[in-house]
Design a protein around this motif. Structure first.
Motif, short mmCIF file in Angstrom:
data_model
loop_
_atom_site.label_atom_id
_atom_site.label_comp_id
_atom_site.label_asym_id
_atom_site.label_seq_id
_atom_site.Cartn_x
_atom_site.Cartn_y
_atom_site.Cartn_z
N VAL A 33 0.84 -1.19 0.00
CA VAL A 33 0.00 0.00 0.00
C VAL A 33 0.88 1.24 0.00
CG1 VAL A 33 -1.78 1.28 1.24
CG2 VAL A 33 -1.79 -1.21 1.29
N ALA A 34 0.61 2.16 -0.92
CA ALA A 34 1.31 3.44 -0.97
C ALA A 34 0.30 4.55 -0.69
CB ALA A 34 1.95 3.65 -2.34
N ASP A 35 0.59 5.36 0.34
CA ASP A 35 -0.28 6.48 0.70
C ASP A 35 -0.01 7.63 -0.26
OD1 ASP A 35 -1.68 8.57 1.87
OD2 ASP A 35 -0.92 8.19 3.89
N LEU A 36 -1.03 8.03 -1.02
CA LEU A 36 -0.89 9.12 -1.97
C LEU A 36 -1.34 10.45 -1.39
CD1 LEU A 36 -2.29 7.27 -5.12
CD2 LEU A 36 0.09 7.49 -4.40
N GLY A 37 -1.80 10.44 -0.13
CA GLY A 37 -2.24 11.65 0.54
C GLY A 37 -3.71 11.92 0.31
N HIS A 42 -2.62 3.71 -3.30
CA HIS A 42 -2.38 2.77 -4.40
C HIS A 42 -2.07 1.43 -3.76
CE1 HIS A 42 -0.19 0.67 -7.64
NE2 HIS A 42 -1.18 1.18 -8.34
N VAL A 43 -2.80 0.38 -4.18
CA VAL A 43 -2.68 -0.93 -3.57
C VAL A 43 -2.30 -1.96 -4.63
CG1 VAL A 43 -3.89 -2.73 -2.27
CG2 VAL A 43 -4.48 -0.32 -1.89
N LEU A 44 -1.30 -2.78 -4.31
CA LEU A 44 -0.95 -3.94 -5.14
C LEU A 44 -1.33 -5.18 -4.35
CD1 LEU A 44 2.58 -2.96 -6.48
CD2 LEU A 44 0.43 -3.00 -7.75
N TYR A 45 -2.17 -6.03 -4.96
CA TYR A 45 -2.63 -7.24 -4.29
C TYR A 45 -2.79 -8.35 -5.32
CZ TYR A 45 -5.61 -10.44 -1.67
OH TYR A 45 -6.14 -11.56 -1.07
N GLU A 46 -2.12 -9.46 -5.09
CA GLU A 46 -2.16 -10.62 -5.99
C GLU A 46 -1.91 -10.22 -7.45
OE1 GLU A 46 -5.80 -12.77 -5.27
OE2 GLU A 46 -5.00 -13.65 -3.43
N GLY A 47 -0.89 -9.38 -7.65
CA GLY A 47 -0.48 -8.99 -8.99
C GLY A 47 -1.38 -7.97 -9.67
N ARG A 48 -2.38 -7.47 -8.95
CA ARG A 48 -3.29 -6.48 -9.53
C ARG A 48 -3.11 -5.14 -8.84
NH1 ARG A 48 -9.19 -8.42 -10.30
NH2 ARG A 48 -9.17 -6.53 -11.53
N SER A 49 -3.34 -4.08 -9.58
CA SER A 49 -3.19 -2.73 -9.08
C SER A 49 -4.57 -2.11 -8.83
CB SER A 49 -2.43 -1.90 -10.13
OG SER A 49 -2.36 -0.57 -9.73
#
Length: 167
Positions: A33-37, A42-49
């Protein structure tokens, strides 16, 4: 532990601890998980964005509205106390008369939308609390009349501090 549902047939058990990883239905949740503010992630989970945005959080009812890749998702969270009351057949016990609204977290009051004597219905916006760079609309937990405002505009508040009293 929380039970999160998006529909009667879509329920997940989510467990988190400060020292351990998050588990989903008993399995470790491997995500990035990347906090974009401003409530965007933005979340990457099981190869999906996934692009996720927190649209609304109602702390009184534990309802969360997200946008996942532009699609609106409404979630209902139940903590261990909600689940216990439900098992005991007392899930409506929480609907009792509410006499006050407390701050769900520390923050700054940036807008007050009610005045003493004003009648409100459950879900009406009462004030806006800025916390962690996000604005949270605090809503009436039940129908009632505002008897006293315990804070002023631009006040810093602590978690659990009484903000509004109802008669």
């Amino acid at each position: 532990m929380f039970q999160i549902s998006t529909a009667p047939d879509q329920v997940w058990e989510v467990d988190y601890r400060a020292t351990d990883a998050i588990t989903l239905n008993g399995q470790p949740l491997a995500w990035d998980v990347a906090d974009l503010g401003e409530g965007r992630f933005h979340v990457l989970y099981e190869g999906r964005s996934y692009n996720a945005e927190v649209v609304e959080i109602d702390y009184a009812t534990k309802n969360i509205v997200l946008k996942l890749n532009g699609q609106r998702v409404v979630m209902q969270a139940k903590d261990r106390f909600d689940l216990l009351l439900e098992r005991l057949g007392m899930s409506n016990a929480a609907v009792a008369k509410v006499n006050e609204l407390k701050a769900p977290m520390p923050g700054l009051i940036v807008d007050i939308r009610v005045t003493p004597g004003q009648t409100v219905q459950k879900g009406d916006p009462l004030m806006v609390l800025e916390a962690m760079k996000m604005e949270n609309i605090l809503k009436a937990p039940a129908d009632g009349t505002v008897s006293t405002l315990k804070v002023n505009l631009r006040d810093n508040v602590q978690k659990g501090q009484v903000l509004v009293q109802f008669s």
